[in-house]
Design an enzyme around this catalytic site. Sequence first.
Site, PDB file in Angstrom:
ATOM      1  N   GLY A  12      16.233 -11.224  -6.690  1.00 15.20           N
ATOM      2  CA  GLY A  12      15.418 -10.886  -7.547  1.00 15.20           C
ATOM      3  C   GLY A  12      15.961  -9.480  -8.389  1.00 15.20           C
ATOM      4  O   GLY A  12      14.982  -8.890  -8.944  1.00 15.20           O
ATOM      5  N   SER A  13      17.210  -9.458  -8.395  1.00 12.90           N
ATOM      6  CA  SER A  13      17.817  -8.359  -9.145  1.00 12.90           C
ATOM      7  C   SER A  13      17.501  -8.524 -10.498  1.00 12.90           C
ATOM      8  O   SER A  13      17.369  -7.349 -11.296  1.00 12.90           O
ATOM      9  CB  SER A  13      19.369  -8.111  -8.678  1.00 12.90           C
ATOM     10  OG  SER A  13      20.134  -9.066  -9.307  1.00 12.90           O
ATOM     11  N   ASN A  14      17.502  -9.660 -11.165  1.00 10.13           N
ATOM     12  CA  ASN A  14      17.186  -9.688 -12.357  1.00 10.13           C
ATOM     13  C   ASN A  14      15.703  -9.421 -12.746  1.00 10.13           C
ATOM     14  O   ASN A  14      15.406  -8.900 -13.769  1.00 10.13           O
ATOM     15  CB  ASN A  14      17.528 -11.313 -13.066  1.00 10.13           C
ATOM     16  CG  ASN A  14      19.091 -11.351 -13.203  1.00 10.13           C
ATOM     17  OD1 ASN A  14      19.570 -10.753 -14.297  1.00 10.13           O
ATOM     18  ND2 ASN A  14      19.625 -11.895 -12.405  1.00 10.13           N
ATOM     19  N   MET A  90      16.300 -21.488  -8.097  1.00  7.32           N
ATOM     20  CA  MET A  90      17.109 -22.419  -7.742  1.00  7.32           C
ATOM     21  C   MET A  90      16.546 -23.961  -7.707  1.00  7.32           C
ATOM     22  O   MET A  90      16.963 -24.690  -7.085  1.00  7.32           O
ATOM     23  CB  MET A  90      17.762 -22.027  -6.277  1.00  7.32           C
ATOM     24  CG  MET A  90      18.477 -20.642  -6.484  1.00  7.32           C
ATOM     25  SD  MET A  90      19.662 -20.483  -7.736  1.00  7.32           S
ATOM     26  CE  MET A  90      20.917 -21.445  -6.977  1.00  7.32           C
ATOM     27  N   ARG A  91      15.506 -24.068  -8.472  1.00  9.72           N
ATOM     28  CA  ARG A  91      14.900 -25.348  -8.711  1.00  9.72           C
ATOM     29  C   ARG A  91      14.863 -25.724 -10.292  1.00  9.72           C
ATOM     30  O   ARG A  91      14.877 -24.901 -11.026  1.00  9.72           O
ATOM     31  CB  ARG A  91      13.437 -25.307  -8.100  1.00  9.72           C
ATOM     32  CG  ARG A  91      13.329 -24.857  -6.861  1.00  9.72           C
ATOM     33  CD  ARG A  91      13.087 -26.046  -6.007  1.00  9.72           C
ATOM     34  NE  ARG A  91      13.156 -25.761  -4.412  1.00  9.72           N
ATOM     35  CZ  ARG A  91      13.120 -26.995  -3.652  1.00  9.72           C
ATOM     36  NH1 ARG A  91      13.037 -28.173  -3.889  1.00  9.72           N
ATOM     37  NH2 ARG A  91      13.206 -26.412  -2.401  1.00  9.72           N
ATOM     38  N   HIS A 109      22.276 -17.827 -16.542  1.00  8.75           N
ATOM     39  CA  HIS A 109      23.518 -18.325 -15.716  1.00  8.75           C
ATOM     40  C   HIS A 109      24.616 -17.428 -15.712  1.00  8.75           C
ATOM     41  O   HIS A 109      25.158 -17.248 -16.897  1.00  8.75           O
ATOM     42  CB  HIS A 109      23.641 -19.633 -16.433  1.00  8.75           C
ATOM     43  CG  HIS A 109      24.699 -20.414 -15.536  1.00  8.75           C
ATOM     44  ND1 HIS A 109      24.258 -20.867 -14.238  1.00  8.75           N
ATOM     45  CD2 HIS A 109      25.784 -20.683 -15.983  1.00  8.75           C
ATOM     46  CE1 HIS A 109      25.344 -21.678 -13.733  1.00  8.75           C
ATOM     47  NE2 HIS A 109      26.581 -21.581 -14.669  1.00  8.75           N
TER      48      HIS A 109
HETATM   49  C1  GRF Z   1      22.024 -14.500 -10.832  1.00  8.88           C
HETATM   50  O1  GRF Z   1      23.293 -14.273 -10.879  1.00  8.88           O
HETATM   51  C2  GRF Z   1      21.538 -15.635 -11.798  1.00  8.88           C
HETATM   52  O2  GRF Z   1      22.420 -15.800 -13.037  1.00  8.88           O
HETATM   53  C3  GRF Z   1      21.784 -16.987 -10.976  1.00  8.88           C
HETATM   54  O3  GRF Z   1      21.438 -16.453  -9.522  1.00  8.88           O
HETATM   55  C4  GRF Z   1      21.398 -15.054  -9.613  1.00  8.88           C
HETATM   56  C5  GRF Z   1      19.987 -14.381  -9.191  1.00  8.88           C
HETATM   57  O4  GRF Z   1      20.196 -13.150  -8.762  1.00  8.88           O
HETATM   58  N1  GRF Z   1      21.072 -17.909 -11.407  1.00  8.88           N
HETATM   59  P1  GRF Z   1      18.802 -12.447  -8.695  1.00  8.88           P
HETATM   60  O5  GRF Z   1      17.990 -13.062  -7.774  1.00  8.88           O
HETATM   61  O6  GRF Z   1      18.203 -11.930  -9.966  1.00  8.88           O
HETATM   62  O7  GRF Z   1      19.224 -11.046  -8.016  1.00  8.88           O
END
Ligand code: GRF
Length: 203
Positions: A12-14, A90-91, A109
């Site tokens: 969940g860093s994003n 991831m789904r 992505h």
């Molecule tokens: C990110 O690199 C995103 O682009 C990819 O999975 C990773 C998720 O990272 N689809 P986070 O869970 O947001 O840390």
Amino acid sequence: MIRLGVLISGSGSNLQAIIDAIAEGRLDASIELVVSSRPDAYGIERAKQAGIPTLALNKESYADPLAADTLISGELEKANVDYVVMAGYMRMVRGPLLQAFPDRIINIHPALLPSFPGAHGIADAFAAGVKITGVTVHLASEIYDEGPIIAQRAVEICEDDTLESLEQRIHSVEHQLYPQVLQLIAQGRVRVDESGVVRIRED
Ligand code: GRF
């Protein structure tokens, strides 16, 4: 001001980058619900710490993928969200979600699509020896890692890079780019034209 639902599966860093951008006034949005495809995703903690409601699903929830997406889209609609943000989800998103939020589901992505789609975009680009990779933000479609591209940033792969150092640079670009793109959407500057290409209005 746009209302967001965020879909996660992992660290969940994003999600955190989006939470921070909102808190710092760089993104005119609110996160109304975080949905995790896994009960143990660290992103759920991040959401809770920010006071955001969460819905945690598990493998069994996806035994019938269409039923899972019907459940998710129902919860997102109840929360009155305008846009659905996939952040390391991831789904696949399927019919029920895509129909409930047409052109309103966004994915990030860690490669320059259409190159290196799939779960290992960074490692695949590194192994292929390309000299430039990057980050793509796009609208989701029924096909994983496909759909109209909203924004891309290039990241150079240097001679002394390791997979880990490249991953770090890609992630920090993601954390800058995703809130910026969401802010363009919040400002109403992003539209899909007749031929399915995303156009961004300059200000
Ligand atoms: C990110 O690199 C995103 O682009 C990819 O999975 C990773 C998720 O990272 N689809 P986070 O869970 O947001 O840390």
